[in-house]
Design a protein around this motif. Structure first.
Motif, PDB file in Angstrom:
ATOM      1  N   GLY A  52      11.993   6.793  -2.726  1.00 58.54           N
ATOM      2  CA  GLY A  52      11.464   6.598  -1.380  1.00 58.54           C
ATOM      3  C   GLY A  52      10.743   4.912  -1.357  1.00 58.54           C
ATOM      4  O   GLY A  52      11.042   4.347  -0.563  1.00 58.54           O
ATOM      5  N   ALA A  53      10.104   4.880  -2.466  1.00 56.16           N
ATOM      6  CA  ALA A  53       9.618   3.480  -2.509  1.00 56.16           C
ATOM      7  C   ALA A  53      10.676   2.282  -2.724  1.00 56.16           C
ATOM      8  O   ALA A  53      10.415   1.431  -2.194  1.00 56.16           O
ATOM      9  N   ILE A  54      11.593   2.721  -3.579  1.00 51.00           N
ATOM     10  CA  ILE A  54      12.477   1.740  -3.912  1.00 51.00           C
ATOM     11  C   ILE A  54      13.389   1.366  -2.684  1.00 51.00           C
ATOM     12  O   ILE A  54      13.812   0.255  -2.009  1.00 51.00           O
ATOM     13  N   GLN A  55      13.720   2.351  -1.795  1.00 57.81           N
ATOM     14  CA  GLN A  55      14.523   2.428  -0.636  1.00 57.81           C
ATOM     15  C   GLN A  55      13.615   1.779   0.389  1.00 57.81           C
ATOM     16  O   GLN A  55      14.090   0.886   1.115  1.00 57.81           O
ATOM     17  N   LEU A  56      12.327   1.778   0.508  1.00 57.68           N
ATOM     18  CA  LEU A  56      11.675   1.260   1.702  1.00 57.68           C
ATOM     19  C   LEU A  56      11.474  -0.297   1.263  1.00 57.68           C
ATOM     20  O   LEU A  56      11.505  -1.326   2.149  1.00 57.68           O
ATOM     21  N   ALA A  57      11.144  -0.572  -0.021  1.00 53.70           N
ATOM     22  CA  ALA A  57      11.205  -2.148  -0.429  1.00 53.70           C
ATOM     23  C   ALA A  57      12.242  -2.784  -0.194  1.00 53.70           C
ATOM     24  O   ALA A  57      12.283  -3.816   0.471  1.00 53.70           O
TER      25      ALA A  57
ATOM     26  N   GLN B 281       0.823  -1.225   0.114  1.00 47.38           N
ATOM     27  CA  GLN B 281       0.066  -0.027   0.017  1.00 47.38           C
ATOM     28  C   GLN B 281       0.726   1.361   0.101  1.00 47.38           C
ATOM     29  O   GLN B 281       0.558   2.391  -0.683  1.00 47.38           O
ATOM     30  N   ALA B 282       1.799   1.235   0.891  1.00 42.58           N
ATOM     31  CA  ALA B 282       2.820   2.391   0.892  1.00 42.58           C
ATOM     32  C   ALA B 282       3.498   2.849  -0.373  1.00 42.58           C
ATOM     33  O   ALA B 282       3.779   4.138  -0.835  1.00 42.58           O
ATOM     34  N   VAL B 283       3.985   1.587  -1.104  1.00 41.09           N
ATOM     35  CA  VAL B 283       4.643   1.718  -2.322  1.00 41.09           C
ATOM     36  C   VAL B 283       3.700   2.128  -3.331  1.00 41.09           C
ATOM     37  O   VAL B 283       4.144   3.057  -4.371  1.00 41.09           O
ATOM     38  N   THR B 284       2.570   1.792  -3.310  1.00 37.95           N
ATOM     39  CA  THR B 284       1.737   2.218  -4.093  1.00 37.95           C
ATOM     40  C   THR B 284       1.384   3.608  -3.871  1.00 37.95           C
ATOM     41  O   THR B 284       1.353   4.597  -5.258  1.00 37.95           O
ATOM     42  N   VAL B 285       1.169   4.158  -2.914  1.00 38.18           N
ATOM     43  CA  VAL B 285       0.797   5.670  -2.782  1.00 38.18           C
ATOM     44  C   VAL B 285       2.168   6.377  -3.124  1.00 38.18           C
ATOM     45  O   VAL B 285       2.202   7.491  -3.757  1.00 38.18           O
ATOM     46  N   TYR B 286       3.389   6.029  -2.597  1.00 35.82           N
ATOM     47  CA  TYR B 286       4.697   6.458  -3.284  1.00 35.82           C
ATOM     48  C   TYR B 286       4.833   6.910  -4.811  1.00 35.82           C
ATOM     49  O   TYR B 286       5.330   7.782  -5.112  1.00 35.82           O
ATOM     50  N   LYS B 287       4.298   5.840  -5.381  1.00 32.23           N
ATOM     51  CA  LYS B 287       4.341   5.590  -7.049  1.00 32.23           C
ATOM     52  C   LYS B 287       3.531   6.779  -7.381  1.00 32.23           C
ATOM     53  O   LYS B 287       3.738   7.630  -8.423  1.00 32.23           O
TER      54      LYS B 287
END
Length: 1369
Positions: free
Chosen positions: A894-899, A881-887
């Motif tokens: 930030g999405a890549i770093q979090l994953a 959900q967070a990566v989707t929002v970041y995209k």
């Protein structure tokens, strides 16, 4: 092992994006699906499938299971063992049972006196006014007793000290019978749950019994229903009703018929509201029955009735001891007689089985008790004789549905005990002892699961009756073998000092299962079901007996004998009889406060410190030791999974499973229809949940308090006291089992707290906020799933998020909500969960503030920091959900770093990398880590695709500067470039190749070191990776490394690389190996030279293989499958030089190729080489001859018998081979070849017309051939001179001598010309050469004439001699 993790970096970028519209939550779905099978394996997915084969942890193969799953499996095994206990018929065993354990002291008595309630004075006042008849009875399930005084009925709650009398006096006929019944659905108001069937001498009526909604109290009230029917002429003596259908049947003292009282809410066309139907007598039977009443003496009538709702059977017992069975049809109308058995038939069936006694010929049956299907499949009925014999009857049923009873037969008999018990407490009555009968049984009762009560009269006119109580002793350990005569019944005598009027079941027994196996196992329901209570109405009051639980007997024993020296002996006896695990389990229950005060009128738990301490000692000191099950392993030392925990652990699991038995496999929620519509409520009552939680908390407290005294929980000091390695391993297994149990307790307590918190909210509003998958499984979610499965935990987390989101939507603060949830159920809302909620709130705030770029980016960076703090515990759904929002907000970096951070945090010990390094073994638990990380990396793929889509929507540069999209792309790839996660980079590069992005892969300079490692690992698996590897080396000027890769490719076993491509690889490798580079890492000159030599050798071998391939492709000798096989082999991997020679070149007759192989292999066998040259020359000659013949076929032969051989064709073939072999002195032996070729030349010329010899001799192809191969003139001269001198023999023809001399003079002429052009040299290279030539010319010109030499040879020889003379002069 080092941990590969993406270093923490601040979220880059400061730009925003337009937010997308937020999706509405889906509509609620409350469709209930079937509940899962009971006792499923802990750790399994939520489903409705059958039971799985779980077992105790010590008996399972090694696998990665959590503490909750390990204990959950042990609990499931205990619960399944209940279903393996004996059924009723197995418990009794055989056709005859005579053994009893008659208890004298109350410690082990099956029942204990719980309370005695006196009959109120108001009742005695009414009884004193009786004129005709009185009767008394019980409505025990309602705690009510009743009395009839002539035409009046009075009821009272016998549990009240001063009860209010409830009376009915609105009819004027004497009352014969009274019975409590359950009404048919829909006939009465919902507040009327029971009805009283009242039969007088004139009519039978129905009275409603329930709570009056208009009354201020909740006391029961009587309601007139107006439902009556006439029974004039009948004396109703028995009334029975079906609790399932509400049908009412009754009998009369005047006949042997069965009648039904039919009732309905309203009158219909064909039936009134209340009517009577006689199911057993037609019109003709009425006439014959009346006739019999005048002719016969005694009238047979029904004395007792009972109904079995589980089988739809109504049983009647007549005054002549005849039992009849009727099928009660499900349609609610018919009643059909199906079976009948007389006392005489029963007598004959069982008399031969009695060993030391027999039933009297005049015996009578005094009671009839149906046995439900849940108790036994074989037996359907129990009847008792006046002497106290209990006879169990089996039924024969039809094979088709519905299964209808067809016949009855006596199957088992239990004889009565002695009249008076012996003085000892528990003397077992043996089968060979002669039994005294129970004198005379006045009445007998049986209640599930086999409680037997018999009112005994010692004399015919006795005013006092004695009560005999007997129950199956199902408390023995389930693993113990039953004796042949069945398990002894536990019995006792109870002196009531009054007459028994009625016996009723006040608190019914609830079976552990709904089938015969396990139904009567009372130990399983000691702690989670009400204790069965029996109410006995006598002429002095109501006596309430309570079932003596095993745990209460242990407590009483401790209280009475805990300080005596013989107490340990008593404990050992209990262990021998009931099993160590059972005794320890109940001792643990006593220590946790489960036993009740037997003398108290209230159900108070025993908290006596001395009792609790004694029980604690029993559990700890008699707990036994863990052991290793040698049947599970042969390894030395044994693995921890082969450890069988101690009886102490098994007892603790047994006690735990009994505490949670009724909740463990139950759904947490169910649908309930109310006046407000369908509601979602707790499937287990909240009061029950709180009671279970309290018991679990008490057990948890016990382990926390006593862990220092329990081996396996007391810490590492126990290991120092072990004497062997096996003992250490056994203790480790015990420690794992006990710590798992303690952790399970904590999680189960938290799970119940979570459910309680859940139902404090409006669940109907929470469910729509769940994910689709969670909504799908919510109604199937059980407590087992909630504690011991990942799916259940995920749903719980989803529920917590829904609760938080719902409260946030109402304006509550997220931190306040999370803190409240943490206090109540910390396992489901931990500190990390609170951080996740806060981070989620931040990205939602960023979505809402897209217009404010700075505020949105600040919120995104703060949410990223919070997510990184809890990366190890962040669920995949939250990450997705967070990566989707970041995209959506273009926060790609930030999405890549979090994953990447989450993937690293979930696998801190880098087990995935270790699994890959070990070759990815099958059935390895580390594989789950790898698959988990792969799932996280797939999110990075989606981010990169989003970046590409975004960059295509606009130009990469604006006004000469990178666009916002380009900047964010560079930021994202910078995060990738700094990653040291090999698993991620491998996954990323694989994904690049699946997308066809090879150039992107080769241009990734920032991770060049790992690209080499990646391509090297993959190069042995696929040609594509090897090609990329040498291309990468070439792009980076690492030519030596590129050459090595290309060399390996040429030598590889890849089947998709053909021979021409391998030769191309070798050619490229030679070029790269020969290239010059200034790279500091370049290979040394010696290393490069060695590599180049190897490549050149392989090129020569490959060319030979290619030659053979080309030859064989045109060779007609090879056909069919063999041809295809040979061609495929030669056009694939490179073969060794030996294989090429032995298997192909030599066997196929390719002699020129054989010569090439000699040269490459540095073969120096002169004889074999000479022979091969001869074979080659002969084969070439034959081939040329065949060619010539084919060319002239069909033309006139002009009188010639032989076809001339095309010499130019032969010479061309020889010249081609010579040029390839000229550098090999061994394979190209000049003297031998000159001699061989000259001989062939002379033979060829002699085969032509002699007149043309002079002309043909001028064709000096032999010396020219060696001139072309740069052979020295001196060597050619020496070879020809030797040959010529050898021809001056009588056997040599003149033509042969002329031809050889012609070539020799031709060589001398050429040698002279060349030597004169070389500065610093004389003719023929010096005086020595000049003298040799002069001597030969003098010999030729002076010894032979022009005719012998040939005119041309003579002239040339003379000319050469003169020229030499002139040069010397």
């Amino acid at each position: 092992m080092a941990e590969y993790a993406t270093p923490p970096r601040p979220g880059p970028g400061g730009y925003t994006n337009t937010p997308a519209p937020q999706a509405r939550p889906p509509a609620p779905s409350f469709t209930a699906t079937p509940a899962p099978q009971r006792y499923t394996q802990a750790g399994a997915a939520i489903s409705g499938t059958g039971p799985s084969q779980a077992a105790l942890p010590s008996h399972r193969p090694q696998e990665n299971v959590t503490a909750a799953q390990r204990t959950g499996r042990a609990v499931n095994e205990v619960l399944r063992s209940i279903e393996r206990t004996n059924s009723l018929e197995e418990e009794y065993g055989g056709r005859l049972a005579q053994n009893y354990d008659i208890r004298k002291t109350p410690v082990w008595a099956p029942f204990e006196r719980f309370r005695h309630y006196v009959i109120p004075d108001q009742i005695f006042e009414q009884l004193n006014r009786a004129n005709v008849a009185t009767n008394m009875g019980l409505f025990a399930e309602l705690h009510y007793a009743w009395v009839t005084v002539d035409n009046a009925l009075y009821l009272w709650d016998y549990t009240q000290n001063n009860p209010e009398l409830l009376g009915f006096e609105d009819q004027r006929y004497n009352i014969d019978s009274v019975q409590l019944a359950k009404p048919k659905p829909g006939v009465f108001l919902e507040s009327i749950n029971h009805m009283i069937v009242l039969a007088s001498t004139d009519q039978i009526m129905l009275l409603g019994l329930g709570v009056d909604p208009s009354a201020p109290t909740t006391a029961l009230s009587l309601f007139q229903t107006g439902l009556t029917a006439s029974v004039k002429g009948l004396r109703v003596n028995n009334i029975v009703s079906s609790a399932r259908t509400g049908r009412v049947f009754f009998s009369s003292e005047t006949d042997n018929e069965v009648r039904e009282l039919r009732y309905q809410a309203q009158d219909s066309w064909f039936a009134s509201r209340c009517s009577i139907v006689n199911h057993t007598q037609g019109r003709f039977d009425t006439f014959t029955g009346a006739l019999k009443s005048f002719t016969s003496g005694e009238t047979e009538y029904v004395t007792q009735m009972d109904i079995d709702d589980s089988r739809n059977i109504l049983y009647t017992l007549s005054s002549k001891s005849t039992i009849r069975a009727f099928y009660v049809s499900p349609d609610g109308y018919s009643l059909e007689k199906k079976a009948e058995i007389t006392i005489q038939t029963i007598h004959r069936s069982i008399d031969y089985t009695l060993q030391n006694g027999h039933i009297s010929d005049n015996t009578k049956l005094v009671s009839l008790n149906a046995i439900g299907k849940a108790e036994t499949q074989a037996w359907v009925l129990m009847t008792t004789t006046v002497e106290g014999y209990r006879i169990y009857l089996s039924g024969t049923f039809s094979y088709t549905e519905p299964r209808i009873l067809q016949a009855l037969a006596a199957n088992h008999t239990r004889t009565p005990p002695q009249l008076r018990p012996p003085p000892d407490d528990a003397v077992q009555i043996q089968p060979n002892e002669r039994n005294a009968y129970l004198t005379q049984v006045i009445s007998a009762y049986r209640f599930p699961p086999g409680y037997f009560f018999a009112a005994i009269s010692r004399s015919h006119n006795a005013s006092q009756e004695h009560l005999f109580v007997s129950v199956p002793d199902s408390q023995a350990d389930v693993s113990f073998q039953r004796p042949q005569q069945g398990t002894p019944e536990s019995s006792s005598w109870i002196e009531l000092h009054s007459q028994v009027m009625a016996i009723g079941l006040q608190t019914p027994y609830r079976g552990a299962t709904s089938m015969p196996k396990g139904f009567g196992y009372e130990l399983a329901v000691q702690f989670d079901e009400p204790v069965p209570e029996i109410a006995i109405l006598t002429n002095t009051g109501v006596h309430v007996l309570r079932r003596k639980r095993f745990v209460d007997s242990i407590s009483t024993l401790i209280r009475q004998g805990g300080a005596q020296e013989g107490f340990q002996v008593e404990i050992q006896k209990l262990i021998q009889k009931y099993g160590r695990q059972e005794v320890l389990a109940d001792a643990l229950a006593v220590a946790c406060g489960q036993s009740l005060e037997t003398a108290s009128e209230r159900k108070l738990r025993i908290n006596d410190p001395e009792v609790l301490e004694a029980a604690r000692k029993i559990f700890i000191e008699y707990g036994g030791r863990p052991s290793i099950d040698q049947n599970l392993t042969s390894a030395v030392p044994a693995p921890i999974d082969a450890v069988r925990p101690s009886p102490r652990y098994e007892a603790a699991v047994r006690y735990l499973s009994r505490l949670i038995r009724s909740t463990w496999n139950q759904p947490i929620a169910k649908q309930e229809r109310t006046v407000n519509g369908i509601q979602i409520v707790s499937a287990v009552k909240v009061e029950k949940l709180r009671a279970v939680q309290e018991n679990l908390t008490s057990l948890q407290r016990f382990f926390d308090t006593n862990k220092s005294f329990i081996r396996g929980l007391s810490g590492p000091d126990d290991l120092t006291r072990q004497t062997s390695k096996d003992d250490e391993i056994a203790l480790q297994g015990e420690h794992r089992a006990l710590t798992s149990l303690v952790k399970f307790l904590s999680e189960m307590i938290e799970a119940i707290s979570f459910v309680l918190v859940l139902f404090e909210e409006k669940v109907v509003e929470i469910i729509p906020l769940l994910s689709e998958d969670s909504r799908k499984h919510f109604m199937n979610l059980t407590y087992e799933h909630l504690v011991a499965t990942e799916v259940g935990i995920d749903i719980a987390r989803d529920l917590v998020r829904a609760i938080v989101n719902r409260n946030i939507a109402k304006g509550s603060n997220v931190e306040t909500i999370a803190e409240a949830l943490r206090r109540k159920c910390g396992n489901f809302c931990s500190a990390d969960d609170a951080v996740i909620f806060k981070a989620t709130e931040l990205w939602k705030r960023a979505q809402e503030s897209r217009a404010n770029v700075e505020a949105s980016r600040i919120a995104l960076n703060e949410s990223l920091k919070l997510f990184e703090k809890v990366a190890a515990s962040l669920p995949y759904k939250e990450l997705d959900q967070a990566v989707t929002v970041y995209k959506e907000l273009e926060f790609y970096a930030g999405a890549i770093q979090l994953a990447l951070r989450v993937a690293s945090g979930k696998d801190k010990t880098n087990e995935a990398q270790a699994w890959v390094s070990d070759g990815k073994p099958e059935n390895d638990p580390r594989r789950e880590k790898f698959e988990m990380r792969t799932q996280f990396y797939s999110l990075v793929h989606t981010v990169l695709e989003a970046i590409d889509a975004n960059i295509q929507n606009g130009p990469p540069f604006v006004d000469g500067r990178p666009s916002i999209a380009a900047i964010r792309r560079d930021e994202a790839y910078e995060v990738i470039a700094h990653s040291k996660d090999e698993i991620f980079l491998t996954n990323l590069f694989d994904w690049y190749l699946t997308k066809g992005w090879t150039e992107r892969l080769l241009s990734t300079d920032a991770v060049s070191d790992f690209i080499v490692t990646y391509l090297q690992r993959r190069a042995s698996e696929d040609v594509r990776y090897a090609d990329l590897l040498w291309r990468y080396y070439g792009n980076n000027s690492q030519f030596h490394e590129a050459a090595k890769v290309q060399l390996n490719l040429a030598q590889s076993d890849f089947t998709d690389i053909k021979l021409d491509q391998r030769i191309e690889y070798l050619s490229r490798a030679r070029a790269n190996a020969s290239a010059f580079t200034t790279n500091n890492n370049a290979a040394s000159r010696k290393t490069k030279q060695k590599l180049l030599t190897e490549i050149n050798t392989l090129i020569e071998v490959a060319n030979i293989q290619d030659d053979i391939l080309q030859r064989l492709s045109n060779d007609t000798r090879l056909t069919g499958d063999k041809r295809a096989e040979v061609m495929n082999e030669l056009n694939g991997s490179m073969l060794s030089i030996s294989d090429l020679f032995n298997r192909f070149a030599d066997s196929a007759g390719y002699y020129d190729v054989c010569l090439y192989i000699y040269a490459i292999a540095d073969h120096r066998d002169a004889a074999q080489i000479k022979n091969t040259w001869a074979q080659f020359l002969q084969a070439t000659h034959v081939a040329a001859l065949q060619y010539a013949q084919e060319s002239q076929r069909g033309e006139a032969q002009r009188g010639q018998e032989n076809v001339a051989v095309p010499l130019d064709q032969v010479v061309a073939e020889i010249r081609s081979v010579a040029h390839r072999l000229k550098s090999s002195e061994a394979v190209f032996p000049v003297p031998t070849l000159i001699e061989m070729l000259e001989r062939y030349n002379t033979q060829h010329l002699q085969g032509n017309v002699e007149a043309n010899v002079n002309e043909l001799s001028m064709n000096h192809w032999v010396p020219d051939l060696f001139f072309e191969t740069e052979t020295s003139y001196e060597l050619i001269y020496d070879s020809l001179e030797t040959i010529y001198l050898a021809t001056n023999q009588p056997t040599t023809s003149s033509t042969e001598r002329r031809i050889i001399l012609s070539d020799l003079l031709y060589v001398i002429d050429r040698w002279l010309q060349v030597s004169l052009t070389r500065a610093g040299q004389g003719p023929f290279g010096g005086e020595a050469g000049q003298e040799r030539v002069e001597e030969l010319l003098v010999f030729v010109t002076e010894r032979f004439s022009a005719q012998e030499l040939g005119q041309a040879n003579y002239v040339l020889a003379s000319d050469l001699r003169q020229r030499i003379i002139d040069l010397v002069a």
